[in-house]
Motif scaffolding. Structure first.
Motif, PDB file in Angstrom:
ATOM      1  N   ASP A   1      82.337  52.942  18.694  1.00  0.00           N
ATOM      2  CA  ASP A   1      83.650  53.035  19.330  1.00  0.00           C
ATOM      3  C   ASP A   1      84.395  51.700  19.194  1.00  0.00           C
ATOM      4  O   ASP A   1      85.601  51.666  18.963  1.00  0.00           O
TER       5      ASP A   1
ATOM      6  N   ASN B   1      87.936  50.986  17.337  1.00  0.00           N
ATOM      7  CA  ASN B   1      89.093  50.330  17.954  1.00  0.00           C
ATOM      8  C   ASN B   1      89.801  49.414  16.980  1.00  0.00           C
ATOM      9  O   ASN B   1      91.026  49.418  16.864  1.00  0.00           O
TER      10      ASN B   1
ATOM     11  N   HIS C   1      95.142  54.669  23.109  1.00  0.00           N
ATOM     12  CA  HIS C   1      94.640  53.468  23.765  1.00  0.00           C
ATOM     13  C   HIS C   1      93.753  53.803  24.959  1.00  0.00           C
ATOM     14  O   HIS C   1      92.765  53.122  25.240  1.00  0.00           O
TER      15      HIS C   1
ATOM     16  N   SER D   1      89.316  55.860  24.988  1.00  0.00           N
ATOM     17  CA  SER D   1      87.934  55.407  24.888  1.00  0.00           C
ATOM     18  C   SER D   1      87.197  55.601  26.217  1.00  0.00           C
ATOM     19  O   SER D   1      87.755  55.313  27.270  1.00  0.00           O
TER      20      SER D   1
ATOM     21  N   SER E   1      87.267  45.155  22.954  1.00  0.00           N
ATOM     22  CA  SER E   1      87.682  45.817  21.705  1.00  0.00           C
ATOM     23  C   SER E   1      88.699  46.914  22.007  1.00  0.00           C
ATOM     24  O   SER E   1      89.534  47.249  21.161  1.00  0.00           O
ATOM     25  N   VAL E   2      88.645  47.476  23.219  1.00  0.00           N
ATOM     26  CA  VAL E   2      89.589  48.529  23.614  1.00  0.00           C
ATOM     27  C   VAL E   2      91.021  47.988  23.594  1.00  0.00           C
ATOM     28  O   VAL E   2      91.972  48.743  23.363  1.00  0.00           O
TER      29      VAL E   2
ATOM     30  N   ARG F   1      92.783  48.975  20.538  1.00  0.00           N
ATOM     31  CA  ARG F   1      92.870  50.407  20.221  1.00  0.00           C
ATOM     32  C   ARG F   1      94.312  50.863  20.377  1.00  0.00           C
ATOM     33  O   ARG F   1      94.829  50.897  21.507  1.00  0.00           O
TER      34      ARG F   1
END
Lengths: 162, 291
Positions: free
Chosen positions: B45, B49, B121, B124, B130-131, B134
């Motif tokens: 994941d 991102n 965005h 997740s 890291s998000v 996104r």
């Protein structure tokens, strides 16, 4: 708070703060270089005086060119200047006078030629020698002719070193 | 303070933030292992991102960039006030950019066509730095409309652009579970990881709350504030269940398209685009819904 009220409050805040921002140079006028407080005093016909501040050492010369036209100024064509001098560099402040320049407005461009090779030395895109322009707001600012030009007979310029 | 200085600061942010993020992500992954929350799906994941960010940047550069520049410089001609560039005016610009960001963000959550891109965005099920990267396909489109007013007020386009980027970069730091609640005075005024966790929560009480960028004061003022109490469940009401970057990147539009096809009549289709996500033609009033 209702959506509509929120939008109204936002509008008021935006207008208010933008108005405040527009008043700011009025409070900070004294900080700008090339202070034009000389204009109120009757001009004595002694020409243009340029005070260069922040010279870092006594090496080489300061090459200084005065322009009354935009294109040669903006293209750094020193050979098309109406006033040109090379003066010995002195650590601190250096005063240069151009007795015959009595009109204006004039824009001034200068650099500290420490190694006296008659060239403004750079390392890639970074200057290795000092440089300065009239009315430059900071070391990264490259003023246009209109921004740099001053009608004052006394111009103060800061020498910037990268 | 000149445009040149602002450009230098932007370049500085660009260079350093990615490095800071990478280091912090490394720390977060170690933390996940330590608290036994690590999984390869989580790692996948995180990679996804960054892939969505790359796709978002390509779109922004080739499509939205020109639109942005043109709009800003066109409307600058009609500037209301003459605002010089100085540290003080740039600071004011940042505050106003944050204020318009609040509304831009609220718009992205409450208007169907905009949610189609912003849902990426929020999609997740994890929450780590890291998000923050996104992003969705049209995330760079809607901000223009909210920032042109700043140019119209008289702020130099470079300053508005810098302020907008500053508001974005600040928020990168909020995307983490590793930082608990900060001292009360900070939590009162600034947006914090705690406030932002709430914003990313799919818990009912956390829907459509804490829209702020740098300051949380706008949410407090406009009534969209919520304190972090119950443990946050991250994601959206109907999960994406995929780490395929293309699936993730387009899922908002894929879903909207399906809804548009099934909806009958022009009015229903239009309502799907304008009303908050969760609205469907069977409902009585859009006011009842929150995500």
């Amino acid at each position: 708070m209702k959506l509509f009220n929120g939008i109204v409050v936002t509008g008021v805040l935006m207008l208010g703060l933008a108005f405040l921002a527009s008043r700011i140079p009025v409070l900070a006028a004294s900080e700008t270089e090339g202070a034009e407080d000389q204009e109120a005093i009757p001009q004595i016909q002694e020409g243009l005086r340029v005070e260069i501040k922040g010279v870092r050492n006594n090496k080489g010369v300061i090459v200084i060119a005065v322009f009354d036209q935009a294109p040669p100024f903006e293209q750094y064509k020193y050979e098309e200047s109406i006033g040109y001098q090379e003066v010995a560099a002195e650590k601190g402040s250096v005063l240069v006078t151009f007795p015959r320049l009595i009109d204006g407005p004039y824009a001034v461009s200068l650099f500290h030629d420490e190694n006296q090779d008659s060239d403004f030395n750079m390392d890639g895109s970074y200057p290795t020698e000092g440089y300065g322009t009239s009315n430059a707001k900071d070391s990264m600012h490259e003023p246009t002719f209109d921004e740099a030009a001053s009608s004052s007979s006394h111009i103060s310029i800061k020498m910037h070193y990268f | 303070m000149s445009e040149g200085t602002l450009y230098q600061w932007e370049a500085f942010f660009n260079d350093w933030f990615l490095l800071i993020t990478a280091v912090f992500l490394g720390f977060e992954l170690v933390r996940y292992v330590v608290i036994k929350k690590f999984s390869w799906a989580l790692a996948g994941d995180a990679v996804t991102n960054f892939v969505t960010q790359a796709m978002y940047l390509v779109l922004s550069f080739f499509i939205y960039g020109a639109f942005y520049i043109a709009a800003f410089f066109y409307f600058y001609q009609f500037a209301l006030f003459d605002i010089q560039i100085s540290w003080a005016t740039v600071l004011i610009a940042i505050v106003l950019a944050d204020l318009v960001y609040y509304w831009e963000h609220r718009f992205m959550h409450r208007v169907g066509i905009a949610w189609a891109t912003h849902t990426v965005h929020h999609s997740s099920p994890h929450f780590n730095i890291s998000v923050a990267y996104r992003f969705g396909p049209m995330d760079a489109f809607w901000p223009v409309f909210f920032h042109v007013p700043l140019v119209l007020l008289g702020f130099n386009p470079f300053v508005v652009f810098f302020a907008e980027i500053f508001v974005q970069f600040y928020q990168i730091l909020l995307h983490t579970e590793a930082i608990g609640k900060l001292p009360k005075p900070i939590e009162k005024v600034f947006n914090t990881p705690s406030h932002h966790r709430v914003h990313h929560g799919s818990n009912k009480e956390y829907h459509d709350k804490n829209y702020g960028g740098i300051f949380i004061i706008w949410d407090r003022l406009f009534g969209t504030f919520e304190e972090e109490k119950a443990k946050v469940n991250y994601g959206i009401t109907q999960p994406v269940n995929s780490i395929n970057p293309l699936t993730v990147f387009f899922h908002g539009f894929t879903r909207l398209w399906t809804q548009l096809k099934t909806a009958r009549g022009i009015k229903s289709k239009l309502m799907l685009l304008l009303n908050p996500p969760g609205w469907s033609p069977n409902m009585v009033s859009p006011r009842e819904i929150s995500r």
